[in-house]
Design an enzyme around this catalytic site. Structure first.
Site, PDB file in Angstrom:
ATOM      1  N   SER A  90       4.955 -44.200  74.465  1.00 14.00           N
ATOM      2  CA  SER A  90       4.163 -42.991  74.675  1.00 14.00           C
ATOM      3  C   SER A  90       3.006 -42.819  73.697  1.00 14.00           C
ATOM      4  O   SER A  90       2.117 -41.994  73.912  1.00 14.00           O
ATOM      5  CB  SER A  90       5.066 -41.765  74.585  1.00 14.00           C
TER       6      SER A  90
ATOM      7  N   SER B 194       8.268 -46.407  71.670  1.00 15.89           N
ATOM      8  CA  SER B 194       6.957 -45.777  71.853  1.00 15.89           C
ATOM      9  C   SER B 194       5.935 -46.066  70.776  1.00 15.89           C
ATOM     10  O   SER B 194       4.781 -45.641  70.888  1.00 15.89           O
ATOM     11  CB  SER B 194       7.118 -44.258  72.011  1.00 15.89           C
TER      12      SER B 194
ATOM     13  N   LYS C  61      -0.528 -38.578  66.189  1.00 10.28           N
ATOM     14  CA  LYS C  61      -0.055 -38.317  67.550  1.00 10.28           C
ATOM     15  C   LYS C  61       0.174 -36.822  67.764  1.00 10.28           C
ATOM     16  O   LYS C  61       0.647 -36.124  66.861  1.00 10.28           O
ATOM     17  CB  LYS C  61       1.248 -39.091  67.784  1.00 10.28           C
TER      18      LYS C  61
END
Length: 378
Positions: free
Chosen positions: A100, A124, A24
């Protein structure tokens, strides 16, 4: 609609059969900027060293295939990003991928990598995992290193892995957490005592949770966590305050997406009184979860209360904050929590089965998930 912000091949060993992983874009990789998928950070300098989890993966022989896309600044539940593009939901391209860690879940679900790292501050990792039909783990708070991960200061955020099956997820955890005992995570969990938490969720998903428990052959009992709603609200207050502290200065750039600009401005209004009340709830809810886990080994409940909404509905303004009603509370308390793909009768989409364990018992959570995974595959 790419799951990646940038694609490359980073490894220490020339092994074409090495497992692959995406990282990420809130986690540092040396030589690449950490932009958190935001135009406001697009010109950030390249990181000078790897985040500790990245270094551990490389040392363990993993191949890093690129930086995964995400909801801007890791501050959103939909995964929609009009700057870097919105990753595709592998289960249904018309639906949101969840945020997210949208790109991480998408990349795994599409088979682009074997695993991915995300971060989970208010659901997330688990939320996108449930949306995209993959497995995702939020470890016990503080167990996995956050050195080299944004934001720097947090009382909620955890680095956690995604995978398509528990074998690979356990491998990833073994790489990023030197204290993780894969032997315990792979033990037989048939005699696990399970508490099924009473929650407000779609009937079909609640029934699927109960079916999974029966299919796994677990002894079970009902559990009431009366302070779940309070913990959800308190978690929102804490994440708002901490995200404003980390990224509020970016509002002045005028480069944030409209949703981020509005949410950060709202977050700035969180008061010390709000935070004091939230910390009181944190203590009460954490104690309640600990008490519930005195008589059972794990708690189970849906990851999300409903299936993910469509991209069209999200862009039209359909509220999504309730998506995190069943996952955000366990960020507040710090307990390990995993989302496992959950078949639902009458639906082509899989929901998520959330498994919550005692603090530090991440291996037990994984063992239970592996047992359920095997039972559902029969």
């Amino acid at each position: 609609m790419s799951a990646f912000i940038s694609e490359f091949d980073l490894c220490f060993h020339d092994d074409a059969d090495a497992p692959t992983i995406a990282i990420k874009d809130s986690i540092d990789i040396a030589g690449y900027p950490t932009t958190a998928a935001s135009r406001a950070l697009a010109d950030a300098p390249a990181a000078t060293q790897h985040a500790e989890v990245v270094q551990r993966l490389l040392d363990a022989g993993w191949r890093i295939k690129g930086k995964a896309n995400m909801h801007e600044l890791a501050f959103g539940m939909t995964g929609i990003n009009d700057f870097t593009g919105t990753p595709q939901n592998p289960q249904d391209a018309t639906r949101i991928p969840g945020g997210s860690s949208s790109g991480s879940a998408s990349a795994v679900g599409l088979g682009l990598v074997d695993a991915a790292l995300g971060t989970d501050t208010g659901g997330s990792v688990r939320g996108p995992a449930a949306c995209c039909g993959v497995t995702g783990l939020k470890p016990t708070f503080g167990r996995v290193s956050r050195r080299g991960v944004a934001p720097v200061e947090t009382t909620l955020d955890c680095v956690g892995p995604f995978a398509r099956d528990m074998r690979v997820l356990i491998d990833a955890m073994t790489a990023i957490d030197p204290s993780f005992d894969a032997g315990i995570a792979r033990r037989d969990a048939a005699k696990t005592r399970v508490g099924i938490v009473a929650v407000d969720a779609d009937t079909s998903i609640r029934k699927a949770v109960e079916h999974a428990v029966r299919r796994a052959g677990f002894a079970s009992r009902g559990i009431e966590l009366a302070s779940m709603a309070d913990a959800f609200s308190a978690g929102l207050a804490v994440i708002n305050a901490e995200t404003w502290h980390a990224f509020g200065h970016l509002v002045e750039t005028g480069k944030l997406g409209a949703d981020l600009d509005a949410r950060l401005r709202l977050a700035s209004k969180t008061t010390p009184t709000d935070l004091e009340a939230a910390e009181n709830v944190r203590r009460v809810f954490t104690a309640a979860v600990d008490r519930a886990l005195e008589n059972v080994d794990v708690l189970v409940l849906p990851t999300l209360p409903a299936f993910p909404i469509t991209l069209e509905a999200a862009r039209a303004g359909t509220p999504v904050i309730a998506m995190s009603s069943l996952i955000r509370p366990f960020n507040l308390s710090g307990h390990p929590a995993l989302s496992l793909p959950l078949p639902v009768e009458g639906s082509s989409l899989k929901a998520g089965l959330q498994i919550v364990g005692r603090k530090g018992a991440d291996e037990k959570v994984c063992a239970v998930a592996a047992h359920v995974e095997a039972a559902l595959a029969q």
